[in-house]
Design a protein around this motif. Sequence first.
Motif, PDB file in Angstrom:
ATOM      1  N   GLY A   1       0.787  -1.230   0.000  1.00 47.35           N
ATOM      2  CA  GLY A   1       0.000   0.000   0.000  1.00 47.35           C
ATOM      3  C   GLY A   1       0.817   1.276   0.000  1.00 47.35           C
ATOM      4  N   ALA A   2       2.161   1.162   0.105  1.00 48.12           N
ATOM      5  CA  ALA A   2       2.989   2.372   0.078  1.00 48.12           C
ATOM      6  C   ALA A   2       2.835   3.060  -1.276  1.00 48.12           C
ATOM      7  CB  ALA A   2       4.454   2.032   0.331  1.00 48.12           C
ATOM      8  N   LEU A   3       2.859   4.384  -1.256  1.00 47.53           N
ATOM      9  CA  LEU A   3       2.753   5.177  -2.477  1.00 47.53           C
ATOM     10  C   LEU A   3       3.921   4.876  -3.411  1.00 47.53           C
ATOM     11  CD1 LEU A   3       1.489   7.551  -4.081  1.00 47.53           C
ATOM     12  CD2 LEU A   3       2.841   9.080  -2.650  1.00 47.53           C
ATOM     13  N   THR A   4       5.118   4.792  -2.844  1.00 43.37           N
ATOM     14  CA  THR A   4       6.321   4.389  -3.559  1.00 43.37           C
ATOM     15  C   THR A   4       7.389   4.070  -2.513  1.00 43.37           C
ATOM     16  OG1 THR A   4       7.803   4.882  -5.429  1.00 43.37           O
ATOM     17  CG2 THR A   4       7.336   6.696  -3.870  1.00 43.37           C
ATOM     18  N   TRP A   5       8.565   3.661  -2.944  1.00 45.18           N
ATOM     19  CA  TRP A   5       9.624   3.317  -1.995  1.00 45.18           C
ATOM     20  C   TRP A   5      10.992   3.521  -2.628  1.00 45.18           C
ATOM     21  CZ3 TRP A   5      12.572  -0.720  -3.853  1.00 45.18           C
ATOM     22  CH2 TRP A   5      11.956  -1.555  -4.801  1.00 45.18           C
ATOM     23  N   LEU A   6      11.996   3.668  -1.747  1.00 40.75           N
ATOM     24  CA  LEU A   6      13.384   3.827  -2.159  1.00 40.75           C
ATOM     25  C   LEU A   6      14.225   2.879  -1.315  1.00 40.75           C
ATOM     26  CD1 LEU A   6      12.011   6.908  -1.687  1.00 40.75           C
ATOM     27  CD2 LEU A   6      14.040   7.486  -2.980  1.00 40.75           C
ATOM     28  N   ASP A   7      14.971   2.009  -1.959  1.00 38.39           N
ATOM     29  CA  ASP A   7      15.850   1.069  -1.271  1.00 38.39           C
ATOM     30  C   ASP A   7      17.248   1.681  -1.256  1.00 38.39           C
ATOM     31  OD1 ASP A   7      16.327  -1.363   0.042  1.00 38.39           O
ATOM     32  OD2 ASP A   7      16.876  -2.386  -1.813  1.00 38.39           O
ATOM     33  N   CYS A   8      17.839   1.802  -0.074  1.00 35.09           N
ATOM     34  CA  CYS A   8      19.061   2.592   0.093  1.00 35.09           C
ATOM     35  C   CYS A   8      20.104   1.867   0.930  1.00 35.09           C
ATOM     36  CB  CYS A   8      18.737   3.907   0.818  1.00 35.09           C
ATOM     37  SG  CYS A   8      17.413   4.865   0.059  1.00 35.09           S
ATOM     38  N   ALA A   9      21.355   2.266   0.743  1.00 32.63           N
ATOM     39  CA  ALA A   9      22.459   1.835   1.600  1.00 32.63           C
ATOM     40  C   ALA A   9      22.854   3.015   2.475  1.00 32.63           C
ATOM     41  CB  ALA A   9      23.650   1.398   0.752  1.00 32.63           C
ATOM     42  N   VAL A  10      23.190   2.751   3.734  1.00 30.43           N
ATOM     43  CA  VAL A  10      23.646   3.819   4.623  1.00 30.43           C
ATOM     44  C   VAL A  10      24.970   4.337   4.082  1.00 30.43           C
ATOM     45  CG1 VAL A  10      24.415   4.409   6.951  1.00 30.43           C
ATOM     46  CG2 VAL A  10      22.463   2.853   6.643  1.00 30.43           C
ATOM     47  N   GLU A  11      25.011   5.608   3.740  1.00 33.64           N
ATOM     48  CA  GLU A  11      26.214   6.243   3.197  1.00 33.64           C
ATOM     49  C   GLU A  11      27.049   6.865   4.316  1.00 33.64           C
ATOM     50  OE1 GLU A  11      28.370   7.740  -0.347  1.00 33.64           O
ATOM     51  OE2 GLU A  11      26.916   6.150  -0.062  1.00 33.64           O
ATOM     52  N   SER A  12      26.389   7.631   5.193  1.00 33.57           N
ATOM     53  CA  SER A  12      27.087   8.228   6.334  1.00 33.57           C
ATOM     54  C   SER A  12      26.062   8.684   7.364  1.00 33.57           C
ATOM     55  CB  SER A  12      27.987   9.391   5.914  1.00 33.57           C
ATOM     56  OG  SER A  12      27.231  10.416   5.324  1.00 33.57           O
ATOM     57  N   VAL A  13      26.550   8.873   8.583  1.00 27.93           N
ATOM     58  CA  VAL A  13      25.704   9.324   9.690  1.00 27.93           C
ATOM     59  C   VAL A  13      26.405  10.516  10.327  1.00 27.93           C
ATOM     60  CG1 VAL A  13      24.584   8.685  11.853  1.00 27.93           C
ATOM     61  CG2 VAL A  13      24.907   6.957  10.068  1.00 27.93           C
ATOM     62  N   LEU A  14      25.682  11.624  10.433  1.00 30.32           N
ATOM     63  CA  LEU A  14      26.229  12.867  10.972  1.00 30.32           C
ATOM     64  C   LEU A  14      25.493  13.236  12.254  1.00 30.32           C
ATOM     65  CD1 LEU A  14      26.105  14.766   7.569  1.00 30.32           C
ATOM     66  CD2 LEU A  14      28.078  13.591   8.551  1.00 30.32           C
ATOM     67  N   ASP A  15      26.137  14.058  13.066  1.00 31.24           N
ATOM     68  CA  ASP A  15      25.501  14.556  14.278  1.00 31.24           C
ATOM     69  C   ASP A  15      24.541  15.678  13.913  1.00 31.24           C
ATOM     70  OD1 ASP A  15      25.264  14.735  17.216  1.00 31.24           O
ATOM     71  OD2 ASP A  15      26.079  16.744  16.871  1.00 31.24           O
ATOM     72  N   GLY A  16      23.360  15.648  14.497  1.00 28.55           N
ATOM     73  CA  GLY A  16      22.363  16.680  14.263  1.00 28.55           C
ATOM     74  C   GLY A  16      21.681  17.087  15.548  1.00 28.55           C
ATOM     75  N   GLY A  17      22.420  17.439  16.571  1.00 27.61           N
ATOM     76  CA  GLY A  17      21.815  17.830  17.849  1.00 27.61           C
ATOM     77  C   GLY A  17      21.229  16.621  18.542  1.00 27.61           C
ATOM     78  N   ASP A  18      19.919  16.641  18.797  1.00 30.83           N
ATOM     79  CA  ASP A  18      19.283  15.498  19.452  1.00 30.83           C
ATOM     80  C   ASP A  18      18.842  14.422  18.453  1.00 30.83           C
ATOM     81  OD1 ASP A  18      17.105  16.828  18.356  1.00 30.83           O
ATOM     82  OD2 ASP A  18      16.053  17.124  20.249  1.00 30.83           O
ATOM     83  N   HIS A  19      19.241  14.584  17.192  1.00 31.29           N
ATOM     84  CA  HIS A  19      18.968  13.613  16.137  1.00 31.29           C
ATOM     85  C   HIS A  19      20.268  13.262  15.417  1.00 31.29           C
ATOM     86  CE1 HIS A  19      14.825  14.670  16.809  1.00 31.29           C
ATOM     87  NE2 HIS A  19      14.428  13.791  15.909  1.00 31.29           N
TER      88      HIS A  19
END
Length: 184
Positions: free
Chosen positions: A114-132
């Motif tokens: 039922g999803a409208l569409t989807w994107l299959d991805c590989a984790v490229e990088s993770v950055l600090d974003g405050g509390d996220h």
Amino acid sequence: MEAVVPEVDGAAFRRTLGHFCTGVTVVTAVCDGEPVGFACQSFSALSLDPPLVLFCPGKTSRTWPLIERAGHFCVNVLSAGQRDVSAVFGRRGEDKFADLDWTPAPSGAPVLDGALTWLDCAVESVLDGGDHHVVLGRVRTLGEATGEDPLLFYKGAYTGITRPTTPAQYWPEDFLTGTPEDWL
């Protein structure tokens, strides 16, 4: 002498940002043989070349470390009829996949029925974003769009879209087919 900048009140910040309408997604993966996922409004396209997206899980998320360990994820763009799916994936502590049908994307991450569409991805990088965290994902595979309307979130509530009666004059004619410089 530096100017004194007043602190921004968290509640006021949230109210102000509530006026920015967002789409609703569910980010999924399979970790240790089990499907995992969470509802995510902080999702965006980032780059066409290379094809990158970003999303921002909270640092207190119990699901994000599992997705990070999997190394790949699927962004499921929810359709207007999937408010209940958003609610399930927005809660903690239950088997979110118990009453849902899904199929694996090429990476194995769940594509929700039922999803409208989807994107299959590989984790490229993770950055600090405050509390996220700010997670950059390299898009590997794209799903076909269903033609349904998207599920949107605005001012603390789900909402829908209305079809414009006139086209936006400022968008270039080749917006969807060409390569305009200012639009992703």
